[in-house]
Design a protein around this motif. Structure first.
Motif, PDB file in Angstrom:
ATOM      1  N   ASN A  47       0.856  -1.182   0.000  1.00 44.25           N
ATOM      2  CA  ASN A  47       0.000   0.000   0.000  1.00 44.25           C
ATOM      3  C   ASN A  47       0.896   1.237   0.000  1.00 44.25           C
ATOM      4  O   ASN A  47       1.932   1.249   0.654  1.00 44.25           O
ATOM      5  CB  ASN A  47      -0.917  -0.001   1.215  1.00 44.25           C
ATOM      6  CG  ASN A  47      -1.796  -1.231   1.258  1.00 44.25           C
ATOM      7  OD1 ASN A  47      -2.268  -1.687   0.233  1.00 44.25           O
ATOM      8  ND2 ASN A  47      -1.990  -1.774   2.437  1.00 44.25           N
ATOM      9  N   VAL A  48       0.511   2.267  -0.737  1.00 46.19           N
ATOM     10  CA  VAL A  48       1.401   3.409  -0.911  1.00 46.19           C
ATOM     11  C   VAL A  48       0.726   4.724  -0.562  1.00 46.19           C
ATOM     12  O   VAL A  48      -0.487   4.870  -0.641  1.00 46.19           O
ATOM     13  CB  VAL A  48       1.932   3.485  -2.365  1.00 46.19           C
ATOM     14  CG1 VAL A  48       2.802   2.302  -2.677  1.00 46.19           C
ATOM     15  CG2 VAL A  48       0.810   3.594  -3.368  1.00 46.19           C
ATOM     16  N   ILE A  49       1.557   5.691  -0.161  1.00 43.06           N
ATOM     17  CA  ILE A  49       1.129   7.074   0.007  1.00 43.06           C
ATOM     18  C   ILE A  49       1.847   7.863  -1.069  1.00 43.06           C
ATOM     19  O   ILE A  49       3.074   7.799  -1.195  1.00 43.06           O
ATOM     20  CB  ILE A  49       1.463   7.607   1.404  1.00 43.06           C
ATOM     21  CG1 ILE A  49       0.714   6.812   2.462  1.00 43.06           C
ATOM     22  CG2 ILE A  49       1.123   9.093   1.495  1.00 43.06           C
ATOM     23  CD1 ILE A  49       1.039   7.190   3.880  1.00 43.06           C
ATOM     24  N   VAL A  50       1.056   8.593  -1.862  1.00 46.93           N
ATOM     25  CA  VAL A  50       1.570   9.288  -3.038  1.00 46.93           C
ATOM     26  C   VAL A  50       1.248  10.774  -2.942  1.00 46.93           C
ATOM     27  O   VAL A  50       0.157  11.146  -2.523  1.00 46.93           O
ATOM     28  CB  VAL A  50       0.922   8.702  -4.319  1.00 46.93           C
ATOM     29  CG1 VAL A  50       1.433   9.387  -5.550  1.00 46.93           C
ATOM     30  CG2 VAL A  50       1.158   7.216  -4.401  1.00 46.93           C
ATOM     31  N   GLN A  51       2.198  11.611  -3.332  1.00 49.75           N
ATOM     32  CA  GLN A  51       1.955  13.048  -3.444  1.00 49.75           C
ATOM     33  C   GLN A  51       1.530  13.321  -4.882  1.00 49.75           C
ATOM     34  O   GLN A  51       2.262  13.030  -5.822  1.00 49.75           O
ATOM     35  CB  GLN A  51       3.230  13.830  -3.132  1.00 49.75           C
ATOM     36  CG  GLN A  51       3.107  15.310  -3.352  1.00 49.75           C
ATOM     37  CD  GLN A  51       3.092  16.073  -2.067  1.00 49.75           C
ATOM     38  OE1 GLN A  51       3.520  15.553  -1.049  1.00 49.75           O
ATOM     39  NE2 GLN A  51       2.615  17.284  -2.103  1.00 49.75           N
ATOM     40  N   VAL A  52       0.317  13.857  -5.053  1.00 46.09           N
ATOM     41  CA  VAL A  52      -0.199  14.183  -6.377  1.00 46.09           C
ATOM     42  C   VAL A  52      -0.940  15.520  -6.274  1.00 46.09           C
ATOM     43  O   VAL A  52      -1.826  15.676  -5.442  1.00 46.09           O
ATOM     44  CB  VAL A  52      -1.099  13.063  -6.947  1.00 46.09           C
ATOM     45  CG1 VAL A  52      -2.291  12.776  -6.063  1.00 46.09           C
ATOM     46  CG2 VAL A  52      -1.557  13.369  -8.352  1.00 46.09           C
ATOM     47  N   LYS A  53      -0.526  16.497  -7.085  1.00 44.35           N
ATOM     48  CA  LYS A  53      -1.157  17.820  -7.112  1.00 44.35           C
ATOM     49  C   LYS A  53      -1.283  18.429  -5.720  1.00 44.35           C
ATOM     50  O   LYS A  53      -2.359  18.776  -5.263  1.00 44.35           O
ATOM     51  CB  LYS A  53      -2.523  17.741  -7.784  1.00 44.35           C
ATOM     52  CG  LYS A  53      -2.449  17.356  -9.242  1.00 44.35           C
ATOM     53  CD  LYS A  53      -3.796  17.406  -9.888  1.00 44.35           C
ATOM     54  CE  LYS A  53      -3.673  17.028 -11.358  1.00 44.35           C
ATOM     55  NZ  LYS A  53      -4.952  17.058 -12.043  1.00 44.35           N
ATOM     56  N   ASP A  54      -0.185  18.525  -5.004  1.00 43.58           N
ATOM     57  CA  ASP A  54      -0.114  19.143  -3.673  1.00 43.58           C
ATOM     58  C   ASP A  54      -0.979  18.452  -2.620  1.00 43.58           C
ATOM     59  O   ASP A  54      -1.324  19.054  -1.615  1.00 43.58           O
ATOM     60  CB  ASP A  54      -0.480  20.629  -3.745  1.00 43.58           C
ATOM     61  CG  ASP A  54       0.480  21.416  -4.622  1.00 43.58           C
ATOM     62  OD1 ASP A  54       1.673  21.046  -4.658  1.00 43.58           O
ATOM     63  OD2 ASP A  54       0.043  22.386  -5.266  1.00 43.58           O
ATOM     64  N   SER A  55      -1.346  17.208  -2.841  1.00 51.13           N
ATOM     65  CA  SER A  55      -2.112  16.427  -1.870  1.00 51.13           C
ATOM     66  C   SER A  55      -1.451  15.075  -1.685  1.00 51.13           C
ATOM     67  O   SER A  55      -0.845  14.546  -2.611  1.00 51.13           O
ATOM     68  CB  SER A  55      -3.548  16.198  -2.353  1.00 51.13           C
ATOM     69  OG  SER A  55      -4.211  17.409  -2.514  1.00 51.13           O
ATOM     70  N   ARG A  56      -1.597  14.536  -0.506  1.00 51.57           N
ATOM     71  CA  ARG A  56      -1.117  13.177  -0.253  1.00 51.57           C
ATOM     72  C   ARG A  56      -2.308  12.244  -0.240  1.00 51.57           C
ATOM     73  O   ARG A  56      -3.302  12.510   0.436  1.00 51.57           O
ATOM     74  CB  ARG A  56      -0.367  13.106   1.073  1.00 51.57           C
ATOM     75  CG  ARG A  56       0.955  13.816   1.012  1.00 51.57           C
ATOM     76  CD  ARG A  56       1.727  13.635   2.278  1.00 51.57           C
ATOM     77  NE  ARG A  56       3.001  14.326   2.148  1.00 51.57           N
ATOM     78  CZ  ARG A  56       3.995  14.196   2.993  1.00 51.57           C
ATOM     79  NH1 ARG A  56       3.860  13.407   4.049  1.00 51.57           N
ATOM     80  NH2 ARG A  56       5.115  14.825   2.800  1.00 51.57           N
ATOM     81  N   VAL A  57      -2.179  11.152  -0.987  1.00 52.02           N
ATOM     82  CA  VAL A  57      -3.272  10.199  -1.134  1.00 52.02           C
ATOM     83  C   VAL A  57      -2.740   8.806  -0.835  1.00 52.02           C
ATOM     84  O   VAL A  57      -1.681   8.417  -1.337  1.00 52.02           O
ATOM     85  CB  VAL A  57      -3.837  10.244  -2.571  1.00 52.02           C
ATOM     86  CG1 VAL A  57      -4.968   9.249  -2.733  1.00 52.02           C
ATOM     87  CG2 VAL A  57      -4.294  11.639  -2.940  1.00 52.02           C
ATOM     88  N   ALA A  58      -3.480   8.050  -0.020  1.00 47.14           N
ATOM     89  CA  ALA A  58      -3.127   6.657   0.254  1.00 47.14           C
ATOM     90  C   ALA A  58      -3.960   5.764  -0.651  1.00 47.14           C
ATOM     91  O   ALA A  58      -5.178   5.930  -0.746  1.00 47.14           O
ATOM     92  CB  ALA A  58      -3.397   6.330   1.715  1.00 47.14           C
ATOM     93  N   ILE A  59      -3.289   4.848  -1.344  1.00 47.71           N
ATOM     94  CA  ILE A  59      -4.004   3.910  -2.203  1.00 47.71           C
ATOM     95  C   ILE A  59      -3.497   2.489  -1.954  1.00 47.71           C
ATOM     96  O   ILE A  59      -2.372   2.288  -1.519  1.00 47.71           O
ATOM     97  CB  ILE A  59      -3.885   4.271  -3.705  1.00 47.71           C
ATOM     98  CG1 ILE A  59      -2.429   4.345  -4.133  1.00 47.71           C
ATOM     99  CG2 ILE A  59      -4.599   5.564  -4.014  1.00 47.71           C
ATOM    100  CD1 ILE A  59      -2.261   4.553  -5.620  1.00 47.71           C
ATOM    101  N   SER A  60      -4.356   1.535  -2.238  1.00 50.73           N
ATOM    102  CA  SER A  60      -4.030   0.131  -1.999  1.00 50.73           C
ATOM    103  C   SER A  60      -3.031  -0.378  -3.040  1.00 50.73           C
ATOM    104  O   SER A  60      -2.808   0.243  -4.078  1.00 50.73           O
ATOM    105  CB  SER A  60      -5.302  -0.722  -2.055  1.00 50.73           C
ATOM    106  OG  SER A  60      -5.801  -0.734  -3.378  1.00 50.73           O
ATOM    107  N   LYS A  61      -2.480  -1.528  -2.749  1.00 50.57           N
ATOM    108  CA  LYS A  61      -1.541  -2.175  -3.661  1.00 50.57           C
ATOM    109  C   LYS A  61      -2.199  -2.456  -5.008  1.00 50.57           C
ATOM    110  O   LYS A  61      -1.593  -2.261  -6.058  1.00 50.57           O
ATOM    111  CB  LYS A  61      -1.047  -3.473  -3.020  1.00 50.57           C
ATOM    112  CG  LYS A  61      -0.058  -4.242  -3.844  1.00 50.57           C
ATOM    113  CD  LYS A  61       0.388  -5.491  -3.103  1.00 50.57           C
ATOM    114  CE  LYS A  61       1.454  -6.233  -3.864  1.00 50.57           C
ATOM    115  NZ  LYS A  61       1.911  -7.422  -3.133  1.00 50.57           N
ATOM    116  N   GLU A  62      -3.460  -2.893  -4.979  1.00 47.52           N
ATOM    117  CA  GLU A  62      -4.179  -3.207  -6.211  1.00 47.52           C
ATOM    118  C   GLU A  62      -4.355  -1.962  -7.085  1.00 47.52           C
ATOM    119  O   GLU A  62      -4.207  -2.014  -8.305  1.00 47.52           O
ATOM    120  CB  GLU A  62      -5.551  -3.823  -5.893  1.00 47.52           C
ATOM    121  CG  GLU A  62      -5.470  -5.212  -5.285  1.00 47.52           C
ATOM    122  CD  GLU A  62      -5.131  -5.196  -3.786  1.00 47.52           C
ATOM    123  OE1 GLU A  62      -5.322  -4.152  -3.123  1.00 47.52           O
ATOM    124  OE2 GLU A  62      -4.660  -6.227  -3.294  1.00 47.52           O
TER     125      GLU A  62
END
Length: 69
Positions: A47-62
């Protein structure tokens, strides 16, 4: 390569989003669109936390496997 295989701390450009229409629309609403710059902040059990467009988003491995960088 899918986002789930990326290295922490690097910046990437999204090339394409795979998956069903509803999955692509969901990710697009979060800011994951082709051409967007993202960076991987952290990863725990795939599972990852990603910075996209000045926001941090957590998304699942899938979900991370559907984002091609």
């Amino acid at each position: 390569m899918p986002l789930s295989m990326a290295s922490i701390g690097e910046h990437f450009l999204i090339k394409k989003i795979n998956g069903k229409e509803e999955v692509r629309r969901f990710l697009e609403n979060l800011g994951f669109v082709a051409g967007a710059e993202i960076s991987l902040i952290s990863e725990i059990s795939g599972n990852v936390i990603v910075q996209v467009k000045d926001s941090r988003v957590a998304i699942s491995k899938e979900m991370a496997q559907k984002i091609i960088i």
